[in-house]
Design an enzyme around this catalytic site. Structure first.
Site: not given
Ligand code: 13P
Length: 246
Positions: A8-9, A94, A164, A170, A210, A231
């Site tokens: 997932n950019w 998301h 998630e 992150g 992460s 990510g």
């Protein structure tokens, strides 16, 4: 079942960096066969990446759709359009979309229906916040998200569930393999209750939050973890290739 690793950019990369990513990434993963690999760039890069992944086993995905197919919805992109752009997958629900764009479970439900109608495979994201976890509400939240997002959806073969936990996204602080496995097992049992055992055992439940080259192996060793949604660590070709190489 074949594990799935998806990048997932988010709102990152440009033409130059993404093409150079694909050029190095495809060399690294040349011999990886037992893994399904999906890259989800921003909308503006879909065409470019679609060209760059030709003759590789990398698949293309997007990060969102609108639930209508066309019409007066300024700034939106539909499932129909994504299919036309070469996408096979789309990430829906998301937590960043829920948090910053007020997406609700019922909107996500409509998006899933539109994606499936347009023959897109869905990566449905669910997960609890830190506050909810600390208040022992994790399973309640997961159940609520899953039941409402999947309301009236009968066909599960094109759906992947991504667990998630928001506190792991992150932050550099991934859920431990046993914390993740506990929730994945709960999701699998819930899917078995909603559908049946046979359907449930064939649904991929992937983990996100992460994921890095140094923690993927232990996560993937868990019985109910069938892949990862990545990510930050998917923005670097070498690091994402290491994650795919488990
Ligand atoms: P990070 O891997 O950067 O924690 O992001 C996870 C994520 O949100 C994937 O969808």
């Amino acid at each position: 079942m074949k594990p799935l690793i998806a990048a997932n950019w988010k709102m990152n990369m440009d033409t130059k960096s993404s093409v150079s990513f694909i050029n190095s990434f495809k060399k690294y993963i040349k011999n990886i066969k037992n893994m399904e690999i999906v890259i989800c760039p921003p909308f503006t890069l879909l065409n470019k990446i679609n060209e760059a992944i030709k003759n590789t086993n990398i698949k293309l995905g997007a990060q969102n759709i609108h639930f209508e197919e066309k019409g007066a919805f300024t700034g939106e992109v539909s499932g129909l359009m994504l299919k036309d752009a070469g996408c096979e997958y789309v990430i829906l629900g998301h937590s960043e979309r829920r948090q910053y764009f007020n997406e609700t479970n019922s909107m996500i439900n409509r998006k899933i229906k539109s994606a499936l109608k347009n023959k897109l495979k869905v990566i449905l994201c669910i997960g609890e916040s830190l506050k909810q976890r600390n208040n022992n509400q994790t399973m309640k939240i997961i159940k609520n998200q899953l039941l409402n997002c999947l309301n009236n959806i009968k066909e599960m073969k094109n759906i992947v569930i991504a667990y998630e936990p928001i506190w792991a996204i992150g932050t550099g602080k991934n859920a431990t393999p046993s914390q993740a496995e506990e929730v994945h097992k709960f999701i699998r049992e819930l899917l078995s209750d909603i559908y049946n055992k046979n359907i449930s055992k064939n649904i991929r439940i992937i983990y996100g939050g992460s994921v890095k080259p140094n923690n993927i192996k232990e996560l993937m060793a868990m019985k109910n973890i069938n892949g990862a949604l990545v990510g930050n660590a998917s923005l670097d070709a070498k690091s994402f290739a290491k994650i795919c190489g488990v």
